[in-house]
Motif scaffolding. Structure first.
Motif, PDB file in Angstrom:
ATOM      1  N   ALA A   1       0.813  -1.139  -0.036  1.00 34.85           N
ATOM      2  CA  ALA A   1       0.226  -0.131   0.099  1.00 34.85           C
ATOM      3  C   ALA A   1       0.749   1.168   0.088  1.00 34.85           C
ATOM      4  N   ARG A   2       1.951   1.020   0.580  1.00 36.73           N
ATOM      5  CA  ARG A   2       2.950   2.463   0.712  1.00 36.73           C
ATOM      6  C   ARG A   2       4.490   2.259   0.264  1.00 36.73           C
ATOM      7  N   GLY A   3       4.443   2.391  -1.152  1.00 32.40           N
ATOM      8  CA  GLY A   3       6.040   2.270  -1.657  1.00 32.40           C
ATOM      9  C   GLY A   3       6.976   3.303  -1.029  1.00 32.40           C
ATOM     10  N   ASP A   4       6.401   4.120  -0.277  1.00 32.04           N
ATOM     11  CA  ASP A   4       7.318   5.156   0.308  1.00 32.04           C
ATOM     12  C   ASP A   4       7.945   4.698   1.642  1.00 32.04           C
ATOM     13  N   LEU A   5       7.470   3.714   2.197  1.00 32.46           N
ATOM     14  CA  LEU A   5       7.742   2.937   3.622  1.00 32.46           C
ATOM     15  C   LEU A   5       9.004   2.175   3.436  1.00 32.46           C
ATOM     16  N   ALA A   6       9.761   2.205   4.008  1.00 31.58           N
ATOM     17  CA  ALA A   6      11.027   1.218   4.260  1.00 31.58           C
ATOM     18  C   ALA A   6      10.861   0.034   5.334  1.00 31.58           C
ATOM     19  N   LEU A   7      10.398  -1.240   4.940  1.00 33.25           N
ATOM     20  CA  LEU A   7       9.816  -2.168   5.919  1.00 33.25           C
ATOM     21  C   LEU A   7      10.949  -3.255   6.185  1.00 33.25           C
ATOM     22  N   THR A   8      11.127  -3.462   7.636  1.00 31.25           N
ATOM     23  CA  THR A   8      11.738  -4.335   8.166  1.00 31.25           C
ATOM     24  C   THR A   8      11.114  -5.464   8.770  1.00 31.25           C
ATOM     25  N   LEU A   9      10.712  -6.881   8.265  1.00 36.09           N
ATOM     26  CA  LEU A   9       9.861  -7.726   8.904  1.00 36.09           C
ATOM     27  C   LEU A   9      10.798  -8.695   9.602  1.00 36.09           C
ATOM     28  N   LEU A  10      10.767  -8.526  10.865  1.00 37.41           N
ATOM     29  CA  LEU A  10      11.390  -9.444  11.891  1.00 37.41           C
ATOM     30  C   LEU A  10      10.421 -10.742  12.428  1.00 37.41           C
ATOM     31  N   GLU A  11      10.950 -11.925  12.069  1.00 35.82           N
ATOM     32  CA  GLU A  11      10.145 -13.110  12.339  1.00 35.82           C
ATOM     33  C   GLU A  11      11.190 -14.150  12.500  1.00 35.82           C
ATOM     34  N   PRO A  12      10.919 -14.830  13.966  1.00 36.13           N
ATOM     35  CA  PRO A  12      11.771 -15.482  14.448  1.00 36.13           C
ATOM     36  C   PRO A  12      11.790 -17.237  13.847  1.00 36.13           C
ATOM     37  N   ARG A  13      10.804 -17.487  13.092  1.00 36.49           N
ATOM     38  CA  ARG A  13      10.483 -18.790  12.712  1.00 36.49           C
ATOM     39  C   ARG A  13      10.964 -18.876  11.127  1.00 36.49           C
ATOM     40  N   SER A  14      11.751 -19.712  10.891  1.00 36.96           N
ATOM     41  CA  SER A  14      12.554 -19.865   9.772  1.00 36.96           C
ATOM     42  C   SER A  14      11.531 -20.234   8.530  1.00 36.96           C
ATOM     43  N   ARG A  15      10.370 -20.925   8.799  1.00 40.38           N
ATOM     44  CA  ARG A  15       9.414 -21.184   7.657  1.00 40.38           C
ATOM     45  C   ARG A  15       8.870 -20.225   7.399  1.00 40.38           C
ATOM     46  N   ARG A  16       8.499 -19.232   8.211  1.00 36.33           N
ATOM     47  CA  ARG A  16       7.790 -18.113   7.962  1.00 36.33           C
ATOM     48  C   ARG A  16       8.500 -17.062   7.260  1.00 36.33           C
ATOM     49  N   ALA A  17       9.619 -16.920   7.783  1.00 35.56           N
ATOM     50  CA  ALA A  17      10.692 -16.054   7.291  1.00 35.56           C
ATOM     51  C   ALA A  17      10.937 -16.325   5.733  1.00 35.56           C
ATOM     52  N   ARG A  18      11.331 -17.628   5.514  1.00 39.37           N
ATOM     53  CA  ARG A  18      11.440 -18.117   4.026  1.00 39.37           C
ATOM     54  C   ARG A  18       9.818 -17.529   3.138  1.00 39.37           C
ATOM     55  N   PHE A  19       8.700 -17.795   3.691  1.00 38.08           N
ATOM     56  CA  PHE A  19       7.651 -17.479   3.183  1.00 38.08           C
ATOM     57  C   PHE A  19       7.627 -15.926   2.923  1.00 38.08           C
ATOM     58  N   LEU A  20       7.932 -14.908   3.706  1.00 34.74           N
ATOM     59  CA  LEU A  20       8.064 -13.551   3.511  1.00 34.74           C
ATOM     60  C   LEU A  20       9.092 -13.142   2.725  1.00 34.74           C
ATOM     61  N   THR A  21      10.150 -13.854   2.690  1.00 37.51           N
ATOM     62  CA  THR A  21      11.224 -13.766   1.496  1.00 37.51           C
ATOM     63  C   THR A  21      10.688 -14.212   0.180  1.00 37.51           C
ATOM     64  N   GLN A  22       9.954 -15.059  -0.100  1.00 36.95           N
ATOM     65  CA  GLN A  22       9.290 -15.337  -1.334  1.00 36.95           C
ATOM     66  C   GLN A  22       8.266 -14.550  -1.775  1.00 36.95           C
ATOM     67  N   VAL A  23       7.631 -13.903  -0.970  1.00 36.19           N
ATOM     68  CA  VAL A  23       6.690 -13.165  -1.001  1.00 36.19           C
ATOM     69  C   VAL A  23       7.221 -11.612  -1.860  1.00 36.19           C
ATOM     70  N   ARG A  24       8.563 -11.291  -1.129  1.00 33.82           N
ATOM     71  CA  ARG A  24       9.070 -10.154  -1.372  1.00 33.82           C
ATOM     72  C   ARG A  24       9.584 -10.313  -2.585  1.00 33.82           C
ATOM     73  N   ILE A  25      10.110 -11.502  -2.992  1.00 32.16           N
ATOM     74  CA  ILE A  25      10.750 -11.663  -4.286  1.00 32.16           C
ATOM     75  C   ILE A  25       9.731 -11.851  -5.269  1.00 32.16           C
ATOM     76  N   GLU A  26       8.582 -12.406  -5.208  1.00 35.05           N
ATOM     77  CA  GLU A  26       7.535 -12.734  -6.322  1.00 35.05           C
ATOM     78  C   GLU A  26       6.723 -11.378  -6.514  1.00 35.05           C
ATOM     79  N   LEU A  27       6.515 -10.777  -5.648  1.00 34.46           N
ATOM     80  CA  LEU A  27       5.922  -9.325  -5.611  1.00 34.46           C
ATOM     81  C   LEU A  27       6.601  -8.415  -5.914  1.00 34.46           C
ATOM     82  N   GLY A  28       8.166  -8.373  -6.109  1.00 34.35           N
ATOM     83  CA  GLY A  28       9.058  -7.256  -6.524  1.00 34.35           C
ATOM     84  C   GLY A  28       8.708  -6.204  -5.449  1.00 34.35           C
ATOM     85  N   LEU A  29       8.888  -6.544  -3.911  1.00 40.32           N
ATOM     86  CA  LEU A  29       8.817  -5.368  -3.003  1.00 40.32           C
ATOM     87  C   LEU A  29      10.181  -5.020  -2.593  1.00 40.32           C
TER      88      LEU A  29
END
Length: 235
Positions: A98-126
């Motif tokens: 929603a806000r391309g002007d924001l710089a987001l850091t997603l802090l997640e301790p669980r490795s599987r969920r962190a991998r999911f977030l990384t995949q979303v970042r890659i596939e959506l070009g965030l």
């Protein structure tokens, strides 16, 4: 095994997101609607790998999670945002779309969920998203944050304790909550300082609030009410 995701995001769900965003004063374009749909579909696919949410279908994810996270968007001026315990990317991924002007850091301790977030970042070009797999208490960011946010981290005192070493004097802590328990709020204030409770009008929800432990400045997008609370100026 997570339950089967029963449906992809279709035009009706995209229209639901568009209407809800408009009701909250947000202008969401077709590119963002497409990204929200692709994000929801990725959540569905990854439910087979790790249990990201309790939602069993795209409509439930959109109505119970995605739209709720959109309510935070008008209250952030810009800058750097740390999503503490991001989980499925709520609210961090929604904010990033929603806000391309924001710089987001997603802090997640669980490795599987962190991998999911990384995949979303890659596939959506965030390109405005960084994913960090670490526990909050053991991570020390190198850059000061303007906001530290959380939607489902736990109690207010737990959020305040986890975020306290990560904030600068200018950092606002923002917790997304339903009903706010006065005793819990008082305990959190002993850790993080004075707070402001913000009532939100979120389509499909009857009792949503932001709890803001602010910097010395008035929280962005809020005004003082006659009851000593902060009310949203984003109508």
């Amino acid at each position: 095994m997570s339950p089967e995701w029963r449906e992809p995001v279709d035009d009706a769900l995209a229209e639901q997101i568009h209407r809800a965003a408009a009701a909250m004063g947000l202008d969401v374009d077709d590119r963002q609607l497409d990204a929200f749909g692709r994000y929801a579909d990725l959540v569905g696919k990854w439910q087979y790998v790790t249990n990201l949410t309790g939602a069993r279908e795209a409509e439930q994810f959109v109505s119970e999670h995605l739209i709720d996270c959109l309510s935070l968007v008008p209250h952030l001026a810009g800058g750097r945002v740390l999503d503490l315990g991001s989980g499925a990317g709520l609210p961090g991924i929604v904010l990033a779309i929603a806000r391309g002007d924001l710089a987001l850091t997603l802090l997640e301790p669980r490795s599987r969920r962190a991998r999911f977030l990384t995949q979303v970042r890659i596939e959506l070009g965030l390109n405005n998203v960084e994913v960090v797999c670490a526990r909050a208490e053991s991570w020390h960011g190198q850059v000061a944050q303007d906001y530290i946010v959380s939607r489902a981290f736990g109690s207010l005192p737990a959020f305040a304790r986890a975020a306290q070493h990560l904030r600068s004097p200018a950092t606002a802590l923002i917790a997304m909550k339903g009903a706010v328990d006065p005793a819990e709020l008082a305990a959190a204030e002993r850790i993080a300082g004075a707070s402001a409770v913000v009532r939100l009008d979120v389509p499909g929800f009857s009792n949503r609030h932001l709890v803001v432990f602010g910097s010395a400045e008035q929280p962005v997008g809020l005004r003082a009410s006659s009851r000593g609370e902060w009310e949203s100026e984003a109508k």
